[in-house]
Write a protein that holds these residues in place. Structure first.
Motif, PDB file in Angstrom:
ATOM      1  N   GLY A  29     -26.516 -26.891 -34.878  1.00 56.54           N
ATOM      2  CA  GLY A  29     -26.271 -25.453 -34.959  1.00 56.54           C
ATOM      3  C   GLY A  29     -24.923 -25.082 -34.380  1.00 56.54           C
ATOM      4  N   LEU A  30     -24.595 -25.691 -33.248  1.00 50.98           N
ATOM      5  CA  LEU A  30     -23.308 -25.429 -32.614  1.00 50.98           C
ATOM      6  C   LEU A  30     -22.158 -25.928 -33.487  1.00 50.98           C
ATOM      7  CD1 LEU A  30     -22.012 -24.305 -30.046  1.00 50.98           C
ATOM      8  CD2 LEU A  30     -22.136 -26.603 -29.089  1.00 50.98           C
ATOM      9  N   LEU A  31     -22.284 -27.140 -34.003  1.00 49.90           N
ATOM     10  CA  LEU A  31     -21.230 -27.732 -34.833  1.00 49.90           C
ATOM     11  C   LEU A  31     -20.994 -26.935 -36.116  1.00 49.90           C
ATOM     12  CD1 LEU A  31     -19.325 -30.187 -35.149  1.00 49.90           C
ATOM     13  CD2 LEU A  31     -21.174 -31.301 -36.395  1.00 49.90           C
ATOM     14  N   VAL A  32     -22.075 -26.625 -36.830  1.00 50.05           N
ATOM     15  CA  VAL A  32     -21.946 -25.883 -38.085  1.00 50.05           C
ATOM     16  C   VAL A  32     -21.459 -24.458 -37.806  1.00 50.05           C
ATOM     17  CG1 VAL A  32     -23.256 -24.933 -40.034  1.00 50.05           C
ATOM     18  CG2 VAL A  32     -23.646 -27.287 -39.309  1.00 50.05           C
ATOM     19  N   GLY A  33     -21.945 -23.854 -36.714  1.00 50.59           N
ATOM     20  CA  GLY A  33     -21.502 -22.498 -36.368  1.00 50.59           C
ATOM     21  C   GLY A  33     -20.029 -22.440 -36.043  1.00 50.59           C
ATOM     22  N   VAL A  34     -19.548 -23.383 -35.248  1.00 50.25           N
ATOM     23  CA  VAL A  34     -18.121 -23.418 -34.901  1.00 50.25           C
ATOM     24  C   VAL A  34     -17.281 -23.674 -36.152  1.00 50.25           C
ATOM     25  CG1 VAL A  34     -16.366 -24.730 -33.643  1.00 50.25           C
ATOM     26  CG2 VAL A  34     -18.477 -24.041 -32.496  1.00 50.25           C
ATOM     27  N   ALA A  35     -17.753 -24.545 -37.038  1.00 51.84           N
ATOM     28  CA  ALA A  35     -17.019 -24.810 -38.285  1.00 51.84           C
ATOM     29  C   ALA A  35     -16.950 -23.547 -39.144  1.00 51.84           C
ATOM     30  CB  ALA A  35     -17.688 -25.946 -39.053  1.00 51.84           C
ATOM     31  N   ALA A  36     -18.043 -22.793 -39.203  1.00 51.91           N
ATOM     32  CA  ALA A  36     -18.043 -21.563 -39.991  1.00 51.91           C
ATOM     33  C   ALA A  36     -17.096 -20.526 -39.392  1.00 51.91           C
ATOM     34  CB  ALA A  36     -19.461 -20.994 -40.074  1.00 51.91           C
ATOM     35  N   VAL A  37     -17.066 -20.419 -38.072  1.00 50.63           N
ATOM     36  CA  VAL A  37     -16.146 -19.483 -37.418  1.00 50.63           C
ATOM     37  C   VAL A  37     -14.699 -19.903 -37.694  1.00 50.63           C
ATOM     38  CG1 VAL A  37     -15.313 -18.666 -35.172  1.00 50.63           C
ATOM     39  CG2 VAL A  37     -17.765 -18.728 -35.633  1.00 50.63           C
ATOM     40  N   ALA A  38     -14.439 -21.206 -37.646  1.00 50.07           N
ATOM     41  CA  ALA A  38     -13.081 -21.704 -37.898  1.00 50.07           C
ATOM     42  C   ALA A  38     -12.629 -21.421 -39.329  1.00 50.07           C
ATOM     43  CB  ALA A  38     -13.024 -23.204 -37.628  1.00 50.07           C
ATOM     44  N   GLN A  39     -13.583 -21.319 -40.256  1.00 49.77           N
ATOM     45  CA  GLN A  39     -13.239 -21.031 -41.652  1.00 49.77           C
ATOM     46  C   GLN A  39     -13.220 -19.539 -41.946  1.00 49.77           C
ATOM     47  OE1 GLN A  39     -15.921 -23.241 -44.114  1.00 49.77           O
ATOM     48  NE2 GLN A  39     -14.971 -25.200 -43.623  1.00 49.77           N
ATOM     49  N   GLY A  40     -13.473 -18.726 -40.924  1.00 52.11           N
ATOM     50  CA  GLY A  40     -13.361 -17.281 -41.100  1.00 52.11           C
ATOM     51  C   GLY A  40     -14.681 -16.536 -41.230  1.00 52.11           C
ATOM     52  N   SER A  41     -15.789 -17.235 -41.260  1.00 54.69           N
ATOM     53  CA  SER A  41     -17.098 -16.568 -41.369  1.00 54.69           C
ATOM     54  C   SER A  41     -17.670 -16.364 -39.968  1.00 54.69           C
ATOM     55  CB  SER A  41     -18.064 -17.415 -42.197  1.00 54.69           C
ATOM     56  OG  SER A  41     -17.600 -17.575 -43.498  1.00 54.69           O
ATOM     57  N   VAL A  42     -17.127 -15.401 -39.259  1.00 56.31           N
ATOM     58  CA  VAL A  42     -17.485 -15.192 -37.863  1.00 56.31           C
ATOM     59  C   VAL A  42     -18.960 -14.810 -37.714  1.00 56.31           C
ATOM     60  CG1 VAL A  42     -17.010 -13.830 -35.797  1.00 56.31           C
ATOM     61  CG2 VAL A  42     -15.126 -14.576 -37.261  1.00 56.31           C
ATOM     62  N   GLY A  43     -19.424 -13.849 -38.483  1.00 57.12           N
ATOM     63  CA  GLY A  43     -20.813 -13.399 -38.382  1.00 57.12           C
ATOM     64  C   GLY A  43     -21.795 -14.514 -38.686  1.00 57.12           C
ATOM     65  N   SER A  44     -21.559 -15.211 -39.776  1.00 52.40           N
ATOM     66  CA  SER A  44     -22.428 -16.318 -40.173  1.00 52.40           C
ATOM     67  C   SER A  44     -22.376 -17.447 -39.149  1.00 52.40           C
ATOM     68  CB  SER A  44     -22.005 -16.841 -41.550  1.00 52.40           C
ATOM     69  OG  SER A  44     -22.751 -17.967 -41.895  1.00 52.40           O
ATOM     70  N   GLY A  45     -21.199 -17.719 -38.645  1.00 47.56           N
ATOM     71  CA  GLY A  45     -21.043 -18.784 -37.650  1.00 47.56           C
ATOM     72  C   GLY A  45     -21.762 -18.477 -36.352  1.00 47.56           C
ATOM     73  N   LEU A  46     -21.614 -17.234 -35.873  1.00 50.54           N
ATOM     74  CA  LEU A  46     -22.294 -16.850 -34.634  1.00 50.54           C
ATOM     75  C   LEU A  46     -23.808 -16.850 -34.809  1.00 50.54           C
ATOM     76  CD1 LEU A  46     -19.964 -14.019 -33.300  1.00 50.54           C
ATOM     77  CD2 LEU A  46     -20.156 -16.377 -32.497  1.00 50.54           C
ATOM     78  N   LEU A  47     -24.277 -16.412 -35.961  1.00 54.50           N
ATOM     79  CA  LEU A  47     -25.707 -16.439 -36.253  1.00 54.50           C
ATOM     80  C   LEU A  47     -26.233 -17.869 -36.262  1.00 54.50           C
ATOM     81  CD1 LEU A  47     -28.164 -14.713 -36.935  1.00 54.50           C
ATOM     82  CD2 LEU A  47     -27.577 -14.971 -39.349  1.00 54.50           C
ATOM     83  N   THR A  48     -25.482 -18.790 -36.813  1.00 54.55           N
ATOM     84  CA  THR A  48     -25.870 -20.195 -36.840  1.00 54.55           C
ATOM     85  C   THR A  48     -25.907 -20.780 -35.436  1.00 54.55           C
ATOM     86  OG1 THR A  48     -24.909 -20.441 -39.045  1.00 54.55           O
ATOM     87  CG2 THR A  48     -25.313 -22.458 -37.811  1.00 54.55           C
ATOM     88  N   VAL A  49     -24.947 -20.433 -34.599  1.00 58.04           N
ATOM     89  CA  VAL A  49     -24.935 -20.909 -33.204  1.00 58.04           C
ATOM     90  C   VAL A  49     -26.162 -20.377 -32.461  1.00 58.04           C
ATOM     91  CG1 VAL A  49     -23.743 -20.728 -30.993  1.00 58.04           C
ATOM     92  CG2 VAL A  49     -22.441 -21.257 -33.055  1.00 58.04           C
ATOM     93  N   VAL A  50     -26.446 -19.089 -32.623  1.00 56.23           N
ATOM     94  CA  VAL A  50     -27.604 -18.492 -31.954  1.00 56.23           C
ATOM     95  C   VAL A  50     -28.893 -19.155 -32.440  1.00 56.23           C
ATOM     96  CG1 VAL A  50     -28.961 -16.364 -31.737  1.00 56.23           C
ATOM     97  CG2 VAL A  50     -26.485 -16.303 -31.451  1.00 56.23           C
ATOM     98  N   ALA A  51     -29.001 -19.388 -33.741  1.00 53.24           N
ATOM     99  CA  ALA A  51     -30.195 -20.046 -34.284  1.00 53.24           C
ATOM    100  C   ALA A  51     -30.336 -21.472 -33.738  1.00 53.24           C
ATOM    101  CB  ALA A  51     -30.133 -20.064 -35.809  1.00 53.24           C
ATOM    102  N   GLY A  52     -29.237 -22.186 -33.631  1.00 51.45           N
ATOM    103  CA  GLY A  52     -29.275 -23.539 -33.085  1.00 51.45           C
ATOM    104  C   GLY A  52     -29.698 -23.568 -31.628  1.00 51.45           C
ATOM    105  N   VAL A  53     -29.179 -22.630 -30.857  1.00 49.90           N
ATOM    106  CA  VAL A  53     -29.551 -22.549 -29.439  1.00 49.90           C
ATOM    107  C   VAL A  53     -31.024 -22.152 -29.295  1.00 49.90           C
ATOM    108  CG1 VAL A  53     -29.152 -21.257 -27.305  1.00 49.90           C
ATOM    109  CG2 VAL A  53     -27.208 -22.114 -28.623  1.00 49.90           C
ATOM    110  N   ALA A  54     -31.486 -21.219 -30.112  1.00 50.13           N
ATOM    111  CA  ALA A  54     -32.897 -20.809 -30.070  1.00 50.13           C
ATOM    112  C   ALA A  54     -33.804 -21.977 -30.449  1.00 50.13           C
ATOM    113  CB  ALA A  54     -33.139 -19.630 -31.000  1.00 50.13           C
ATOM    114  N   TRP A  55     -33.430 -22.717 -31.476  1.00 48.92           N
ATOM    115  CA  TRP A  55     -34.197 -23.899 -31.883  1.00 48.92           C
ATOM    116  C   TRP A  55     -34.261 -24.904 -30.738  1.00 48.92           C
ATOM    117  CZ3 TRP A  55     -37.280 -26.297 -35.294  1.00 48.92           C
ATOM    118  CH2 TRP A  55     -37.346 -27.682 -35.248  1.00 48.92           C
ATOM    119  N   ALA A  56     -33.125 -25.150 -30.119  1.00 49.73           N
ATOM    120  CA  ALA A  56     -33.075 -26.122 -29.024  1.00 49.73           C
ATOM    121  C   ALA A  56     -33.961 -25.685 -27.865  1.00 49.73           C
ATOM    122  CB  ALA A  56     -31.634 -26.303 -28.555  1.00 49.73           C
ATOM    123  N   ALA A  57     -33.920 -24.418 -27.501  1.00 50.35           N
ATOM    124  CA  ALA A  57     -34.723 -23.925 -26.376  1.00 50.35           C
ATOM    125  C   ALA A  57     -36.212 -24.017 -26.676  1.00 50.35           C
ATOM    126  CB  ALA A  57     -34.337 -22.485 -26.051  1.00 50.35           C
TER     127      ALA A  57
END
Length: 148
Positions: A29-57
């Motif tokens: 989730g962190l890797l894909v989210g950071v990659a999405a943010v780097a490509q300009g999809s900030v909202g989608s990237g942050l949502l992916t990071v949050v989902a990954g962290v929630a899954w991990a917890a």
């Protein structure tokens, strides 16, 4: 006669798999989210990071669940909280459906508030295991110490 013991926890291998799945899901989730943010999809990237962290917890939480009897208290532990229920507050233990595939054991308290024993929410625990846990918990609940 000694007091019955209660120690309910997921099997070691299951706890290990939960930790590995938490690390993998959170990392992806962190890797894909950071990659999405780097490509300009900030909202989608942050949502992916949050989902990954929630899954991990949530997945990591499964590995740390425990139910232990400590004297006259039943101690329910998760990695982020602990709940203590006095033996005198428990009217009975019962099984309750948690979802289509899972059953929980609940402590029915005298004040009519049910408390789910989170450690029993393990997909690997079949009917025989749950019935054994229920019997173990009832032995502990109904145990009367020797007069001192």
């Amino acid at each position: 006669m000694t007091e019955p013991e209660v120690h309910i926890a997921p099997p070691r291998w299951f706890a290990g798999v939960a930790v590995a799945a938490a690390a993998l899901g959170g990392g992806l989730g962190l890797l894909v989210g950071v990659a999405a943010v780097a490509q300009g999809s900030v909202g989608s990237g942050l949502l992916t990071v949050v989902a990954g962290v929630a899954w991990a917890a949530m997945t990591f939480d499964v590995s740390g669940r425990r139910v232990d009897a400590v004297g006259d208290e039943l101690v329910l532990r998760q990695w982020y909280r602990e709940l203590r229920i006095p033996r005198d507050d428990i009217e009975e233990f019962d099984a309750s459906r948690a979802s289509l595939f899972r059953w929980d054991i609940v402590a029915v308290r005298t004040e009519a508030v049910q408390v789910r024993l989170w450690a029993t929410r393990v997909l690997t625990a079949g009917r025989r295991t749950r019935e054994g846990w229920l019997a173990e918990l009832e032995r502990w609940r109904t145990w009367v110490g020797e007069p001192g």
